[in-house]
Design a protein around this motif. Structure first.
Motif, PDB file in Angstrom:
ATOM      1  N   GLY A 130       0.809  -1.227   0.000  1.00  0.00           N
ATOM      2  CA  GLY A 130       0.000   0.000   0.000  1.00  0.00           C
ATOM      3  C   GLY A 130       0.833   1.264   0.000  1.00  0.00           C
ATOM      4  N   ARG A 131       2.037   1.203  -0.575  1.00  0.00           N
ATOM      5  CA  ARG A 131       2.910   2.394  -0.594  1.00  0.00           C
ATOM      6  C   ARG A 131       2.735   3.234  -1.854  1.00  0.00           C
ATOM      7  NH1 ARG A 131       3.537   0.801   4.604  1.00  0.00           N
ATOM      8  NH2 ARG A 131       4.810   2.363   5.619  1.00  0.00           N
ATOM      9  N   TYR A 174       0.891   6.039  -3.774  1.00  0.00           N
ATOM     10  CA  TYR A 174       0.224   7.176  -3.141  1.00  0.00           C
ATOM     11  C   TYR A 174      -1.256   7.273  -3.483  1.00  0.00           C
ATOM     12  CZ  TYR A 174       4.645   9.218  -1.573  1.00  0.00           C
ATOM     13  OH  TYR A 174       5.833   9.449  -0.937  1.00  0.00           O
ATOM     14  N   PRO A 216       6.009 -12.572  -3.810  1.00  0.00           N
ATOM     15  CA  PRO A 216       5.851 -11.135  -4.067  1.00  0.00           C
ATOM     16  C   PRO A 216       5.670 -10.277  -2.829  1.00  0.00           C
ATOM     17  CG  PRO A 216       3.797 -12.288  -4.507  1.00  0.00           C
ATOM     18  CD  PRO A 216       4.828 -13.343  -4.246  1.00  0.00           C
ATOM     19  N   PRO A 229      13.548   1.738  -4.322  1.00  0.00           N
ATOM     20  CA  PRO A 229      12.847   3.025  -4.296  1.00  0.00           C
ATOM     21  C   PRO A 229      13.059   3.693  -2.941  1.00  0.00           C
ATOM     22  CG  PRO A 229      11.298   1.237  -3.923  1.00  0.00           C
ATOM     23  CD  PRO A 229      12.641   0.589  -4.143  1.00  0.00           C
ATOM     24  N   ALA A 264       5.350  -4.293 -10.362  1.00  0.00           N
ATOM     25  CA  ALA A 264       4.132  -3.780 -10.996  1.00  0.00           C
ATOM     26  C   ALA A 264       4.189  -2.273 -11.256  1.00  0.00           C
ATOM     27  CB  ALA A 264       2.909  -4.129 -10.148  1.00  0.00           C
ATOM     28  N   HIS A 308      12.060   2.708  -9.540  1.00  0.00           N
ATOM     29  CA  HIS A 308      13.438   3.156  -9.775  1.00  0.00           C
ATOM     30  C   HIS A 308      14.015   3.677  -8.471  1.00  0.00           C
ATOM     31  CE1 HIS A 308      10.847   6.686 -10.172  1.00  0.00           C
ATOM     32  NE2 HIS A 308      11.842   7.318  -9.562  1.00  0.00           N
ATOM     33  N   GLY A 349      -0.509  -4.465 -11.905  1.00  0.00           N
ATOM     34  CA  GLY A 349      -1.322  -5.592 -11.443  1.00  0.00           C
ATOM     35  C   GLY A 349      -2.450  -5.950 -12.398  1.00  0.00           C
ATOM     36  N   VAL A 383      -1.833 -11.845 -11.086  1.00  0.00           N
ATOM     37  CA  VAL A 383      -1.164 -11.760  -9.782  1.00  0.00           C
ATOM     38  C   VAL A 383       0.228 -12.401  -9.894  1.00  0.00           C
ATOM     39  CG1 VAL A 383      -1.227 -12.461  -7.354  1.00  0.00           C
ATOM     40  CG2 VAL A 383      -3.354 -11.860  -8.537  1.00  0.00           C
ATOM     41  N   LEU A 426      12.844   8.727   4.759  1.00  0.00           N
ATOM     42  CA  LEU A 426      11.537   8.967   5.384  1.00  0.00           C
ATOM     43  C   LEU A 426      11.035   7.776   6.200  1.00  0.00           C
ATOM     44  CD1 LEU A 426       9.680  10.860   2.529  1.00  0.00           C
ATOM     45  CD2 LEU A 426      10.383  11.786   4.719  1.00  0.00           C
ATOM     46  N   LYS A 475      15.544  13.913  -9.485  1.00  0.00           N
ATOM     47  CA  LYS A 475      16.484  12.832  -9.800  1.00  0.00           C
ATOM     48  C   LYS A 475      16.750  12.836 -11.298  1.00  0.00           C
ATOM     49  CE  LYS A 475      14.155   9.577  -7.601  1.00  0.00           C
ATOM     50  NZ  LYS A 475      13.544   8.596  -6.697  1.00  0.00           N
TER      51      LYS A 475
HETATM   52  C1  LIG Z   1       8.126   7.317   0.986  1.00  0.00           C
HETATM   53  C2  LIG Z   1       7.991   6.719  -0.400  1.00  0.00           C
HETATM   54  C3  LIG Z   1       9.039   6.857  -1.277  1.00  0.00           C
HETATM   55  C4  LIG Z   1       8.947   6.295  -2.555  1.00  0.00           C
HETATM   56  N1  LIG Z   1      10.003   6.448  -3.392  1.00  0.00           N
HETATM   57  C5  LIG Z   1       9.952   5.890  -4.627  1.00  0.00           C
HETATM   58  C6  LIG Z   1      11.069   5.975  -5.506  1.00  0.00           C
HETATM   59  O1  LIG Z   1      12.111   6.544  -5.167  1.00  0.00           O
HETATM   60  N2  LIG Z   1      10.973   5.373  -6.713  1.00  0.00           N
HETATM   61  C7  LIG Z   1       9.840   4.698  -7.106  1.00  0.00           C
HETATM   62  O2  LIG Z   1       9.818   4.169  -8.222  1.00  0.00           O
HETATM   63  N3  LIG Z   1       8.764   4.620  -6.293  1.00  0.00           N
HETATM   64  C8  LIG Z   1       8.806   5.195  -5.075  1.00  0.00           C
HETATM   65  N4  LIG Z   1       7.719   5.095  -4.237  1.00  0.00           N
HETATM   66  C9  LIG Z   1       6.523   4.389  -4.718  1.00  0.00           C
HETATM   67  C10 LIG Z   1       6.571   2.892  -4.382  1.00  0.00           C
HETATM   68  O3  LIG Z   1       7.861   2.365  -4.530  1.00  0.00           O
HETATM   69  C11 LIG Z   1       5.668   2.149  -5.349  1.00  0.00           C
HETATM   70  O4  LIG Z   1       4.362   2.668  -5.294  1.00  0.00           O
HETATM   71  C12 LIG Z   1       5.619   0.642  -5.087  1.00  0.00           C
HETATM   72  O5  LIG Z   1       4.949   0.023  -6.163  1.00  0.00           O
HETATM   73  C13 LIG Z   1       4.916   0.314  -3.779  1.00  0.00           C
HETATM   74  O6  LIG Z   1       4.954  -1.078  -3.558  1.00  0.00           O
HETATM   75  P1  LIG Z   1       3.820  -1.767  -2.663  1.00  0.00           P
HETATM   76  O7  LIG Z   1       4.306  -3.127  -2.318  1.00  0.00           O
HETATM   77  O8  LIG Z   1       3.436  -0.879  -1.562  1.00  0.00           O
HETATM   78  O9  LIG Z   1       2.668  -1.923  -3.730  1.00  0.00           O
HETATM   79  P2  LIG Z   1       1.143  -1.328  -3.720  1.00  0.00           P
HETATM   80  O10 LIG Z   1       1.234   0.142  -3.570  1.00  0.00           O
HETATM   81  O11 LIG Z   1       0.354  -2.077  -2.728  1.00  0.00           O
HETATM   82  O12 LIG Z   1       0.730  -1.721  -5.181  1.00  0.00           O
HETATM   83  C14 LIG Z   1       1.374  -1.090  -6.272  1.00  0.00           C
HETATM   84  C15 LIG Z   1       0.955  -1.776  -7.573  1.00  0.00           C
HETATM   85  O13 LIG Z   1       1.497  -3.088  -7.574  1.00  0.00           O
HETATM   86  C16 LIG Z   1       0.476  -4.030  -7.844  1.00  0.00           C
HETATM   87  N5  LIG Z   1       0.850  -5.260  -7.139  1.00  0.00           N
HETATM   88  C17 LIG Z   1       1.240  -5.399  -5.847  1.00  0.00           C
HETATM   89  N6  LIG Z   1       1.516  -6.687  -5.586  1.00  0.00           N
HETATM   90  C18 LIG Z   1       1.287  -7.385  -6.729  1.00  0.00           C
HETATM   91  C19 LIG Z   1       1.362  -8.754  -7.100  1.00  0.00           C
HETATM   92  N7  LIG Z   1       1.733  -9.702  -6.238  1.00  0.00           N
HETATM   93  N8  LIG Z   1       1.022  -9.102  -8.361  1.00  0.00           N
HETATM   94  C20 LIG Z   1       0.639  -8.163  -9.265  1.00  0.00           C
HETATM   95  N9  LIG Z   1       0.563  -6.855  -8.974  1.00  0.00           N
HETATM   96  C21 LIG Z   1       0.882  -6.467  -7.726  1.00  0.00           C
HETATM   97  C22 LIG Z   1      -0.794  -3.382  -7.338  1.00  0.00           C
HETATM   98  O14 LIG Z   1      -1.924  -3.916  -7.986  1.00  0.00           O
HETATM   99  C23 LIG Z   1      -0.554  -1.932  -7.706  1.00  0.00           C
HETATM  100  O15 LIG Z   1      -0.914  -1.700  -9.034  1.00  0.00           O
HETATM  101  C24 LIG Z   1       7.772   5.610  -2.962  1.00  0.00           C
HETATM  102  C25 LIG Z   1       6.703   5.481  -2.064  1.00  0.00           C
HETATM  103  C26 LIG Z   1       6.820   6.020  -0.780  1.00  0.00           C
HETATM  104  C27 LIG Z   1       5.665   5.879   0.178  1.00  0.00           C
END
Ligand SMILES: Cc1cc2nc3c(=O)[nH]c(=O)nc-3n(C[C@H](O)[C@H](O)[C@H](O)COP(=O)(O)OP(=O)(O)OC[C@H]3O[C@@H](n4cnc5c(N)ncnc54)[C@H](O)[C@@H]3O)c2cc1C
Length: 456
Positions: free
Chosen positions: A63-64, A66, A100, A122, A134, A138, A184, A188, A311, A362
């Motif tokens: 859920g990271r 935004y 995953p 990230p 997904a 970067h 996604g 999955v 952060l 960046k």
């Molecule tokens: C403080 C902060 C800093 C960040 N910095 C960066 C950065 O420097 N660079 C960058 O690129 N991003 C950055 N992000 C964004 C973050 O890295 C991405 O949003 C990342 O995808 C979050 O991963 P998550 O596991 O929380 O996935 P979620 O946010 O839960 O899901 C992201 C996507 O992945 C899909 N997904 C998740 N799991 C699966 C699975 N098993 N199969 C298929 N699809 C799936 C979901 O459907 C959704 O579309 C940052 C976020 C935060 C909060």
């Protein structure tokens, strides 16, 4: 089912394998009520994927993201957090095979002491490997290492009928390229193999330098082209000659390891009241951050986590923007357009008085390999915009400026891009949709984001 609520789940009641939950993105802009399953084993994933009572489904990592990439209001979500086993590691090649739901922090905890780091982490270690694929994420080394998908040797994808297929650059390459950065929407991901990066220690030698304005900033990035890691912090509220001033950090792997920083108990325990976040207070914070870097610059050796995930040390920092939440806007502009485009973006934020803590700049060296990958060569700017009246108009303005300068908006951060903007900024969208129709002919995989962007 006894649910321990993961990040983003704000409410839950259970019945069998499914629970009614309300989910939020990291920006906390409203919540999406949906049915959620939290499987632990592959066979439970198949059950959840095939037996969701006709509802459409999306996977959810940590859920990271935004905005709404991992939300599915009125539908179903598959919470992948318990699929968190590391399945194999080859120390000679550095290839890790994992489920995953393994997080970046998990990988670092186990493998950094053995001299391996994830190739493109990230800015948060809470993200899962599935989420990293997904969104084809970067890191601060994009200019040399590309994106996460460039380091994935293969992945296993579960389709709507519960069958799983292995995808790689040589096994159904179109499906692989649609799944890297595919939000996604192709299925999955149930396992993946990722090539880790060898590092000499757990530490980085970090150089800080103040930069007085935007042009100087872009020049400083160009001069630091050879650096292994680089990131710029911008005072998004500085105007006039100081517009775009900030602190550039470049880093190289350090030869010697350092002690792991003691985890602090710093946590934002409540939603900050609205009056705390005003242009005056944010201006003060940003100016203090700028001054904290000595005018002559400095160099420090620090644990990689401190440099990579600054952060993460403050639990729940997203509550700083108050109960109404915030948007994050991130775009990338081609190098030739960046000086003018970035100036216009920063001026628009300044004119709107949209208080933003430090923005991040960046440098990107190459395009991502996925059909919907965000990365392209140029400069990427990310800034927070508190949710309040007028925010949508500002976001639309930022979208226009980005589009007029040949750039694109990052979907991992997005909550407001228009369907038209999506078509204009992502030229491989039609190709993606074709592959998606082949993999998921019944249209089972869908999210709030895919519907908002008109992706069906
Ligand atoms: C403080 C902060 C800093 C960040 N910095 C960066 C950065 O420097 N660079 C960058 O690129 N991003 C950055 N992000 C964004 C973050 O890295 C991405 O949003 C990342 O995808 C979050 O991963 P998550 O596991 O929380 O996935 P979620 O946010 O839960 O899901 C992201 C996507 O992945 C899909 N997904 C998740 N799991 C699966 C699975 N098993 N199969 C298929 N699809 C799936 C979901 O459907 C959704 O579309 C940052 C976020 C935060 C909060």
């Amino acid at each position: 089912m006894n649910l321990v609520l993961p990040q983003g789940v704000v409410r839950a009641t259970s019945a069998g394998a499914w629970s009614s939950v309300a989910l939020q993105g990291w920006g906390r802009l409203g919540s999406a009520p949906c049915q959620a399953a939290r499987p632990e084993r592959l066979r439970d994933v198949a059950d959840a994927v095939t037996s969701n009572n006709g509802r459409n489904l999306i996977a959810h990592g940590a859920g990271r993201s935004y905005g709404d990439a991992a939300l599915n209001g009125g539908g179903a979500v598959l919470l992948a957090g318990r699929l968190d086993r590391m399945l194999g590691f080859d120390a000679t090649t550095g290839v890790l095979v994992a489920e995953p739901g393994v997080t970046i922090a998990d990988v670092i905890r186990v493998f950094l002491p053995q001299g391996f780091l994830l190739p493109t982490p990230p800015g948060t270690a809470f993200a899962t490997l599935g989420g990293a694929v997904a969104n084809d994420v970067h890191g601060k080394n994009q200019h040399v290492a590309g994106c996460f998908g460039d380091h994935v040797a293969w992945l296993e994808l579960m389709l709507a009928d519960g069958s799983t297929r292995r995808l790689s650059p040589t096994q159904d390459a179109p499906a692989f390229r649609a799944t890297i950065g595919g939000l996604g929407l192709t299925g999955v991901i149930t396992a993946l193999a990722v090539q880790l990066l060898r590092v000499p220690s757990n530490a980085m030698r970090v150089r800080r330098q103040r930069v007085g304005g935007l042009e100087a900033y872009l020049d400083a990035f160009r001069a630091a082209r050879g650096a292994s890691w680089s990131v710029g912090w911008i005072d998004a509220l500085a105007g006039g000659a100081a517009l775009g001033r900030g602190v550039l950090e470049t880093a190289e792997p350090a030869a010697e390891s350092v002690a792991l920083p003691t985890p602090g108990a710093r946590r934002m325990p409540f939603d900050a009241p609205g009056f705390l976040l005003n242009p005056l207070s944010v201006r003060g914070f940003n100016a203090a951050y700028w001054r904290r870097a000595p005018a002559q610059g400095d160099e420090r050796v620090m644990h990689a986590n401190r440099f990579l995930f600054p952060l993460d040390g403050i639990g729940g920092w997203n509550r700083l923007y108050g109960a109404r939440g915030f948007h994050q806007f991130q775009c990338v502009l081609p190098e030739a357009e960046a000086p003018r485009g970035l100036r216009l973006l920063l001026e628009a934020v300044g004119q709107a008085g949209a208080a933003s803590f430090l923005a991040v700049l960046k440098w990107m060296g190459r395009a991502g390999s996925g059909m919907l990958s965000f990365a392209q060569p140029g400069f990427t700017l990310a800034l927070d915009i508190p949710s309040r009246s007028g925010d949508r108009a500002l976001l639309l303005r930022l979208e226009r400026i980005t589009q007029e300068h040949g750039g694109r908006v990052y979907l991992a951060k997005d909550s407001a891009l228009s369907p038209q903007g999506m078509v204009e900024m992502y030229p491989r969208l039609a190709e993606f949709q074709q592959v998606r129709a082949r993999l998921d002919p019944g249209g089972r995989f869908s999210s709030d984001m895919s519907r908002r962007l008109g992706l069906g």
